[in-house]
Design an enzyme around this catalytic site. Structure first.
Site, short mmCIF file in Angstrom:
data_model
loop_
_atom_site.label_atom_id
_atom_site.label_comp_id
_atom_site.label_asym_id
_atom_site.label_seq_id
_atom_site.Cartn_x
_atom_site.Cartn_y
_atom_site.Cartn_z
N LYS A 66 0.84 -1.21 0.00
CA LYS A 66 0.00 0.00 0.00
C LYS A 66 0.87 1.26 0.00
CE LYS A 66 -4.05 -2.04 2.20
NZ LYS A 66 -4.85 -2.16 3.45
N LEU A 89 16.94 7.41 3.04
CA LEU A 89 17.50 6.24 3.70
C LEU A 89 16.51 5.08 3.77
CD1 LEU A 89 19.40 8.06 6.59
CD2 LEU A 89 20.21 7.44 4.30
N ASN A 106 20.43 8.23 -7.59
CA ASN A 106 20.85 8.43 -6.21
C ASN A 106 22.18 9.18 -6.19
OD1 ASN A 106 20.74 8.02 -3.31
ND2 ASN A 106 22.41 6.56 -3.59
N HIS A 108 25.53 9.63 -4.05
CA HIS A 108 26.29 8.91 -3.02
C HIS A 108 27.60 9.66 -2.74
CE1 HIS A 108 27.35 5.43 -0.60
NE2 HIS A 108 28.57 5.54 -1.10
N GLU A 178 28.90 18.18 -4.23
CA GLU A 178 27.62 17.55 -4.59
C GLU A 178 26.66 18.57 -5.17
OE1 GLU A 178 25.38 15.26 -1.64
OE2 GLU A 178 27.22 14.22 -1.09
#
Length: 198
Positions: A66, A89, A106, A108, A178
């Site tokens: 669900k 996470l 993603n 990293h 980043e």
């Protein structure tokens, strides 16, 4: 392109993408933010920017099937083209991974395939890099599949490890890279240099 960002905590990478879109550096829009943490700064950032924010977790929806269906319906309603996991996470469910195959990325904080896998996130990564006496760390952006940090690497940026770095100092330097690197990679996706899945 409509972007969904999934984040569990601070959301500084989310903010970098939002700022890139607002400034015109990125020809896209962050349409929504999903967090599995009701107290995450990421949800606060979304609210501050007038972006839809959703807290979706097993505390709210205990049944995994669900929960996945709820995520899928929100993504579909908002015509999402790609998903960025920015410090998210939790493993995404199979149905989400299949529906958005090759369109989930993603970020990293290390140069994969080193220092990846379950439990390798945040400060754990930077401590491991320093303990191994690496001279170079960096940022990896990769596609997401059913196994932590093992999807196809689409882009990497190197960040030097200084001789006397603490994990916190290295983390700050990697995070700064980043933010700028994310904008470069999002633009590569939009321009077609990095292909999205069909």
């Amino acid at each position: 392109m409509n972007i969904a960002v999934f984040a569990s905590h601070g959301g500084s990478d989310l903010q970098a993408i939002i700022d890139g879109c607002k400034s015109g550096k990125v020809n896209s829009k962050v349409k929504l933010v999903i967090s599995n943490n009701s107290n995450s700064m990421a949800l606060q950032r979304a609210e501050n920017e007038g972006i839809l924010g959703y807290h979706i977790s097993q505390k709210v929806i205990p049944d995994n099937g669900k929960l996945d269906n709820k995520i899928l319906s929100i993504l579909d309603e908002n015509e999402i083209d790609m998903i960025f996991l920015a410090g998210y996470l939790k493993m995404l469910g199979t149905s989400v991974l299949q529906k958005y195959s090759n369109r989930i990325f993603n970020i990293h904080p290390a140069l994969l395939p080193k220092y990846g896998g379950k439990g390798m996130y945040g400060m754990n990564v930077h401590k491991a890099v320093i303990e191994a006496r690496e001279k170079i760390s960096g940022v990896t952006i990769h596609r997401v599949n059913e196994k932590y940090d093992s999807g196809e690497i689409v882009a990497q940026a190197e960040v030097p490890v200084m001789p006397n770095d603490t994990p916190e100092e290295l983390a700050a330097r990697v995070l700064e890279r980043e933010h700028s690197f994310l904008i470069e990679v999002v633009n590569d996706i939009i321009s077609g240099n990095i292909k999205l899945g069909e």
